[in-house]
Design an enzyme around this catalytic site. Structure first.
Site, mmCIF file in Angstrom:
data_model
loop_
_atom_site.group_PDB
_atom_site.id
_atom_site.type_symbol
_atom_site.label_atom_id
_atom_site.label_comp_id
_atom_site.label_asym_id
_atom_site.label_seq_id
_atom_site.Cartn_x
_atom_site.Cartn_y
_atom_site.Cartn_z
ATOM 1 N N ARG A 61 2.244 -3.616 8.657
ATOM 2 C CA ARG A 61 0.779 -3.996 8.940
ATOM 3 C C ARG A 61 0.174 -2.672 9.573
ATOM 4 N NH1 ARG A 61 -2.683 -7.136 7.271
ATOM 5 N NH2 ARG A 61 -1.562 -9.099 7.756
ATOM 6 N N GLN A 79 -1.961 -12.183 -2.934
ATOM 7 C CA GLN A 79 -2.827 -11.121 -2.575
ATOM 8 C C GLN A 79 -2.169 -9.786 -2.365
ATOM 9 O OE1 GLN A 79 -5.873 -11.353 -0.301
ATOM 10 N NE2 GLN A 79 -5.561 -10.547 1.729
ATOM 11 N N ARG A 84 3.384 -3.086 -2.458
ATOM 12 C CA ARG A 84 3.665 -2.884 -1.044
ATOM 13 C C ARG A 84 5.017 -3.560 -0.496
ATOM 14 N NH1 ARG A 84 -0.682 -6.547 2.388
ATOM 15 N NH2 ARG A 84 -0.724 -8.672 1.101
ATOM 16 N N HIS A 150 -4.936 0.899 0.708
ATOM 17 C CA HIS A 150 -5.570 0.031 1.723
ATOM 18 C C HIS A 150 -5.467 0.584 3.285
ATOM 19 C CE1 HIS A 150 -6.196 -3.329 4.449
ATOM 20 N NE2 HIS A 150 -5.814 -4.468 3.364
ATOM 21 N N ASP A 195 -15.856 -8.053 5.771
ATOM 22 C CA ASP A 195 -14.870 -7.931 4.525
ATOM 23 C C ASP A 195 -15.785 -7.828 3.470
ATOM 24 O OD1 ASP A 195 -12.605 -8.214 2.841
ATOM 25 O OD2 ASP A 195 -11.855 -10.086 3.846
ATOM 26 N N GLU A 254 -11.092 1.399 2.338
ATOM 27 C CA GLU A 254 -10.175 1.208 1.277
ATOM 28 C C GLU A 254 -10.603 1.637 -0.319
ATOM 29 O OE1 GLU A 254 -8.316 -2.832 1.407
ATOM 30 O OE2 GLU A 254 -9.220 -2.841 3.433
#
Ligand code: BG6
Length: 282
Positions: A61, A79, A84, A150, A195, A254
């Site tokens: 994170r 998602q 990742r 990201h 967002d 991002e």
């Protein structure tokens, strides 16, 4: 050669890059995940949560998770895709750069039946971080992909932070059923959850930290879109790997290929996109 070492806290493998001027970056092999970028004066620019879990296949994170071959929910995968969550291979390195590679395993090919080769190249320069994604279709049929870098930027205080360069740009409001709206403000500021997928943005954007008197300049190529995200109070409280108050210390900007439509990759063809991060004193 940049050396692959073992991270003391997590036991995971990582590569530490250093430019001749003393800029450093740390890249975990798991996820080709950049977790640190420090200036020549030793100041950290990125944000990583104190609650981050360094346990593959979980993504770390903070830092710069690589979202590939899918950004968000733009496709059949879970998602942000599986890059990742995957172990990369280190395929090239120098003191100031490293290249990590990923080819999908059998299990991933069941979910995404499109063979590809992905490389993530990370390079440091004098207070500069550059990151390039290159994907090649190694299969015999065309496929579609979406992707993002990201990037979590550390900031001194969310009420003194803003994103510049998006005035007049249309965006998909991820908190408004992906409705298409237009950014009217000269800056994007934060006073609640944000967002948004900004579409076909200018190639140069900035994350401005007014309290610190510094901006991070984001220059992107091959990523038409840019996502701006801050989880704010409620979403922060709902994330197990993110501190309740940490939304005050970070902003995600991002570079992405997402809302503008997927990239179609023909057999044998490659797609490449990059971001270059540098600093500007205010
Ligand atoms: O929790 P994740 O999967 O890392 O995603 C974090 C955020 O990533 C952002 O890119 C999305 O726009 C948000 O909707 C999402 O909440």
């Amino acid at each position: 050669m940049a050396e692959v070492t073992t991270d003391q806290n997590s036991g995971l493998r990582k590569v530490v890059l250093k430019s001749p001027e003393g800029t450093t970056a740390e890249v975990f092999v798991h996820g080709a995940h950049v977790t640190s970028w420090k200036t020549t004066t030793g100041e950290e620019v990125l944000f990583v949560s104190k609650q981050a879990v360094y346990k593959p296949p979980k993504a770390i994170r903070g830092g710069i998770p690589v979202c590939f071959p899918q950004f968000g929910g733009f496709g059949p995968l879970s998602q942000h895709g599986f890059a990742r969550n995957s172990e990369f291979a280190v395929t090239d390195s120098a003191p100031e750069s490293v290249t990590l590679s990923l080819t999908p395993n059998e299990e991933q090919l069941k979910l995404f039946p499109h063979p590809f080769a992905l490389t993530v190249q990370v390079q440091v320069g004098n207070d500069i971080l550059e990151q390039t994604l290159t994907a090649t279709n190694t299969g015999s049929e065309a496929f579609e992909l979406t992707a993002a870098l990201h990037t979590y930027f550390g900031i001194s205080s969310i009420d003194k932070a803003r994103v510049d360069g998006l005035q007049g740009v249309d965006y998909l409001g991820s908190l408004a059923d992906k409705r298409r709206l237009t950014e009217n403000g000269a800056y994007v500021r934060f006073s609640g959850e944000v967002d948004r997928i900004y579409l076909a943005t200018p190639s140069r954007l900035e994350v401005v930290d007014e309290a610190r008197g510094r901006a991070v300049v984001v220059e992107k190529e091959g990523f038409p879109d840019a996502v701006v995200w801050n989880p704010w109070v409620e979403k922060a409280a709902g994330m197990g790997d993110f501190g309740d108050d940490e939304y005050k210390e970070m902003v995600c900007l991002e570079p992405a290929v997402a809302g503008s439509g997927p990239v179609t990759l023909q057999p044998g063809a490659s797609w490449s996109a990059k971001q270059k991060l540098s600093l500007r004193e205010l």
